[in-house]
Structure formats: C-alpha cells, structure tokens
Design a protein around this motif. Structure first.
Motif, PDB file in Angstrom:
ATOM      1  N   PHE A 239      -6.858  94.488  13.694  1.00  0.00           N
ATOM      2  CA  PHE A 239      -7.457  93.193  13.986  1.00  0.00           C
ATOM      3  C   PHE A 239      -8.350  92.740  12.842  1.00  0.00           C
ATOM      4  O   PHE A 239      -9.165  93.506  12.337  1.00  0.00           O
TER       5      PHE A 239
ATOM      6  N   TRP B  94      -8.073  94.278  24.535  1.00  0.00           N
ATOM      7  CA  TRP B  94      -8.980  93.128  24.591  1.00  0.00           C
ATOM      8  C   TRP B  94     -10.055  93.280  23.527  1.00  0.00           C
ATOM      9  O   TRP B  94     -10.582  94.376  23.324  1.00  0.00           O
TER      10      TRP B  94
ATOM     11  N   TYR C 132      -9.899  87.764  22.553  1.00  0.00           N
ATOM     12  CA  TYR C 132      -8.556  87.973  22.014  1.00  0.00           C
ATOM     13  C   TYR C 132      -7.877  89.062  22.823  1.00  0.00           C
ATOM     14  O   TYR C 132      -8.534  89.974  23.322  1.00  0.00           O
ATOM     15  N   TRP C 133      -6.548  88.989  22.916  1.00  0.00           N
ATOM     16  CA  TRP C 133      -5.806  90.080  23.546  1.00  0.00           C
ATOM     17  C   TRP C 133      -4.464  90.263  22.850  1.00  0.00           C
ATOM     18  O   TRP C 133      -3.896  89.343  22.283  1.00  0.00           O
ATOM     19  N   SER C 134      -3.992  91.500  22.899  1.00  0.00           N
ATOM     20  CA  SER C 134      -2.702  91.857  22.318  1.00  0.00           C
ATOM     21  C   SER C 134      -1.914  92.654  23.347  1.00  0.00           C
ATOM     22  O   SER C 134      -2.455  93.558  23.981  1.00  0.00           O
TER      23      SER C 134
ATOM     24  N   GLY D 221      -1.667  95.456  18.977  1.00  0.00           N
ATOM     25  CA  GLY D 221      -2.329  94.870  17.825  1.00  0.00           C
ATOM     26  C   GLY D 221      -1.442  94.242  16.778  1.00  0.00           C
ATOM     27  O   GLY D 221      -1.932  93.795  15.749  1.00  0.00           O
TER      28      GLY D 221
ATOM     29  N   ASN E 263       0.312  91.449  17.235  1.00  0.00           N
ATOM     30  CA  ASN E 263       0.070  90.014  17.405  1.00  0.00           C
ATOM     31  C   ASN E 263      -1.088  89.823  18.366  1.00  0.00           C
ATOM     32  O   ASN E 263      -1.273  90.611  19.295  1.00  0.00           O
ATOM     33  N   TRP E 264      -1.843  88.747  18.142  1.00  0.00           N
ATOM     34  CA  TRP E 264      -3.014  88.461  18.972  1.00  0.00           C
ATOM     35  C   TRP E 264      -2.946  87.046  19.513  1.00  0.00           C
ATOM     36  O   TRP E 264      -2.489  86.138  18.839  1.00  0.00           O
TER      37      TRP E 264
ATOM     38  N   SER F  84      -5.546  84.193  21.853  1.00  0.00           N
ATOM     39  CA  SER F  84      -6.970  83.998  22.105  1.00  0.00           C
ATOM     40  C   SER F  84      -7.206  83.020  23.241  1.00  0.00           C
ATOM     41  O   SER F  84      -6.371  82.171  23.543  1.00  0.00           O
TER      42      SER F  84
END
Length: 79
Positions: A13, A36, A49-51, A55, A57-58, A60
C-alpha cells in the motif's frame, strides 16, 4: 505483507494522497477476506481503503471529512 511469518515482506500500500501524514489502522478481516486501512488527520486525508486481493488493488470510501477512523473491528456480519 508477509506470507512466511515475517521472514520476507512485500509493500502492498502507498497512499494516493501525498498529504496523508500517517495510517491509523491496518486490519485483516477473516470473515470477508479483506484488508482494511484507515488514514488521515486532516479533512482531505480521512480515508478508508480496502483490498480483496491481498493488496494488489485498493478501493476507497470517501466522505469522512469530519471523522477520524482509528480502528477497524471485523465481525461475522459487519465491520
């Protein structure tokens, strides 16, 4: 992120907002398989943010200009 108990690490990230001072929370959600991240201490840097792909791709959530999200607590039916 580490997949070998911390022997090796991979950066997953980088905040897209260059004004972000720091990260408040990083939490893995075992119920949904999400990571998160919460950031911000200024009105334009408060983000969640979450993936869902560890990790790569993120995504928001915006609209937290007056909130400081400092913890994430995953539960079976909500976060």
């Amino acid at each position: 992120m580490s997949h070998d108990c911390g022997n090796n690490w991979r950066k997953i990230f980088t905040t897209p907002n260059t004004n972000t001072d720091h990260i408040h929370a990083i939490k893995y959600d075992p119920y949904e398989g999400l990571i998160w991240i919460t950031t911000g201490d200024q009105h334009n840097t408060d983000m969640i943010y979450w993936s869902d792909d560890y990790g790569l791709n993120w995504q928001s959530l915006r609209g937290f200009d007056r909130a400081r999200i400092t913890a994430v607590i995953p539960m079976p039916d909500r976060v």
